[in-house]
Design an enzyme around this catalytic site. Structure first.
Site, PDB file in Angstrom:
ATOM      1  CE  LYS A  46      -0.899  -3.482   1.917  1.00 16.89           C
ATOM      2  NZ  LYS A  46       0.188  -4.287   2.432  1.00 16.89           N
ATOM      3  NE  ARG A  47       6.829   1.494   2.246  1.00 18.72           N
ATOM      4  CZ  ARG A  47       7.205   0.260   1.937  1.00 18.72           C
ATOM      5  NH1 ARG A  47       6.603  -0.767   2.466  1.00 18.72           N
ATOM      6  NH2 ARG A  47       8.190   0.066   1.098  1.00 18.72           N
TER       7      ARG A  47
END
Length: 469
Positions: free
Chosen positions: A241-242
């Site tokens: 997700k980063r």
RNA sequence: GGUCCCAUCGUCUAGUGGUCCAGGACGCCGGCCUCUCACGUCGGUAACACGGGUUCGACUCCCGUUGGGACCGCCA
């Protein structure tokens, strides 16, 4: 005649279907379809605290959207608890597993100490041969791993990978609360479901020797393994997700076509000469595990965007129109339940196909086709709709008003006569009209734009633009 | 820290000992096309991580170094 191929995709519902999972699913699906085998979907939901129904739905939804249809399932592990316990009993009876009375806290403590001293954080086996068990706490069950020799994973992508058994430790197969753990369950399920080829992410390679011992101790044949290279973010760490949008639905919502995403994903690790664009049928025909590379791949949004633009450009306008409708609704250009002229929409879409990279972009470009009036961009207005161009606009307006058949061909004739009368160039006329009609300096060819916007609205917008000078 | 995996343009990759002063694609830059923007098209930029071997000959085989990643959980 070989046994028929059976593969599976086994996501855990602790999040949405993400890019990496989708690619794993895709490779399994392709392998199954190519070999006329069976593709099984299994939900690994033994982690009750993190698994949710919502995520299960999202995963099924993502698979369906991508067109990765499964032949069996979705099976749920939580429905199979009794099966797992039966096998655990068997291992216990045969002395291939044993009770461990160490508490999670103690274990954690020892692991930390080991790491700190630079020793491998491996279970020390202290409960392995216990003869007088403490009765005061519920035990977990550990698998008795051989302490000598080696285990070889014959990987279809990497070749043989050798592990020294002394490196492997006695891992827990049944928690003290009675629930089985992943490395055990996955084997039982794969055996029960007749899985012949385990195709999964690289991150499972180091689990494989453990699982091989479970197969053997249960007396089951070991399947073929194929470990796929990981997908990395731009910083070369595992994609997460980063790194921004990673869920399949996020790409759907941004206006990507499922076939474009699939095409992009398959080229992350797999190749077929110099070919970049494939139909699904071609992929099924050409896919093979041998053509999968070994090294991890960095996810490149630019290339995905390019592929998407190719698919938008080359798909039938009807198909794109259909996909576009939800986006038009979201942009507020079409009301809920409102009817739109499909034939008109198809023509409008056709003009935008080669200049839209996503459906969202396309929907936004549709503004000037669908609204009654458009705001003129101030800078565009200043440059193209001014005292100098006013006579041109007026002349175009006059000519257009007299056109019966408001088609691109007839419209062009009007423009050409204006160009001639003012002894100028088409560009000098087209740009002011473009700004007056679309509000901006960028659009498809001006004749077709006018045709699609329609005579009535064209005249109204021209009037308003002229008045605003 | 241990174990395992990986290593060709910025990125995705082709290449399986000579045909490679390394090919394609994305991106980027420039030309052409042109009513704008795109599309298309033509051209350009840019890589075999390093060091040893093996060989008549290594991007291709072996070893090491370096770099990156993954796993080491009563998560999956």
């Amino acid at each position: 005649m070989r046994d028929s191929v059976r593969v599976r995709f086994a996501p855990s519902p602790t999040g949405y279907l993400h890019i990496g999972g989708a690619r794993t699913a895709l490779f399994n699906w392709l392998f199954a379809r190519h070999n006329k085998g069976v593709f099984v979907l299994r939900i690994e939901d033994t982690d009750r605290t993190r698994s949710t129904e919502e995520y299960i739905e999202a995963i099924l939804d993502g698979m369906t959207w991508l067109g990765l249809d499964w032949d069996e399932g979705p099976f749920r592990q939580t429905e199979r608890m009794d099966v797992y316990r039966r096998y655990i009993e068997r291992l216990l009876d045969e002395g291939k597993a044993y009770y461990c009375y160490c508490s999670p806290e103690e274990l954690e403590e020892r692991r930390r100490a080991a790491l700190k001293e630079g020793r491998p954080p491996k279970y020390d086996g202290r409960c392995r041969d216990l003869d007088s068990p403490p009765a005061d706490r519920p035990p977990a069950v550990r698998f008795r791993m051989p302490r000598t020799g080696q285990t070889i994973v014959e990987d279809l992508i990497r070749g043989p990978v050798v592990y020294e058994n002394e490196q492997l430790d006695d891992f827990i197969i049944l928690r003290s609360d009675g629930s089985p753990t992943y490395n055990f369950v996955v084997v039982v399920d794969d055996v029960d479901m007749g899985i012949t080829h385990v195709i999964r992410g690289d991150d499972h390679l180091n689990n494989t020797p453990k699982q091989i011992h479970i197969y053997r101790s249960l007396g089951f044949p070991v399947p073929e393994f194929a470990h796929l290279p990981m997908i990395l973010g731009p910083d070369k760490t595992r994609l997460s997700k980063r790194h921004g949008a990673t869920s399949v639905q996020a790409y759907r919502d941004m206006g990507y076509l499922p076939e474009a995403l699939l095409n992009y994903l398959v080229r992350l690790g797999w190749s077929c000469g110099d070919q970049e664009v494939f139909t699904k049928e071609e992929l099924i025909e050409k896919f093979s595990l041998e053509a999968i590379g070994k090294s991890a791949a960095v996810f490149n949004p630019d290339k995905l965007l390019w592929l998407n633009s190719q698919y938008i450009k080359d798909s039938p306008a009807d198909y794109i129109s259909e996909l576009l409708v939800p986006f038009l609704q979201r942009e507020g250009l079409v009301g809920e339940g409102e009817d739109i002229d499909r034939e008109w929409l198809r023509r409008a879409v056709a003009t935008l196909q080669e200049r839209s990279r996503t459906l969202l972009e396309m929907a936004r470009s549709m503004r000037y086709y669908m609204l009654e009036y458009v705001e003129l961009d101030p800078r565009a207005k200043e440059k193209f709709v001014n005292e100098k161009t006013k006579p041109l606009l007026e002349d175009v307006r006059r000519g257009l008003a007299g056109v019966e058949d408001f088609s691109a061909g007839e419209i062009e004739k009007v423009f050409m006569s204006v160009v001639e009368r003012h002894n100028t160039k088409l560009g000098k006329v087209a740009q002011p009209v473009r700004v007056a009609i679309t509000g901006n300096t960028v659009s498809p060819g001006i004749f077709e734009v006018l045709e699609i916007v329609g005579k009535e609205r064209v005249l109204k917008r021209l009037d308003r633009a002229i008045e605003g000078i």
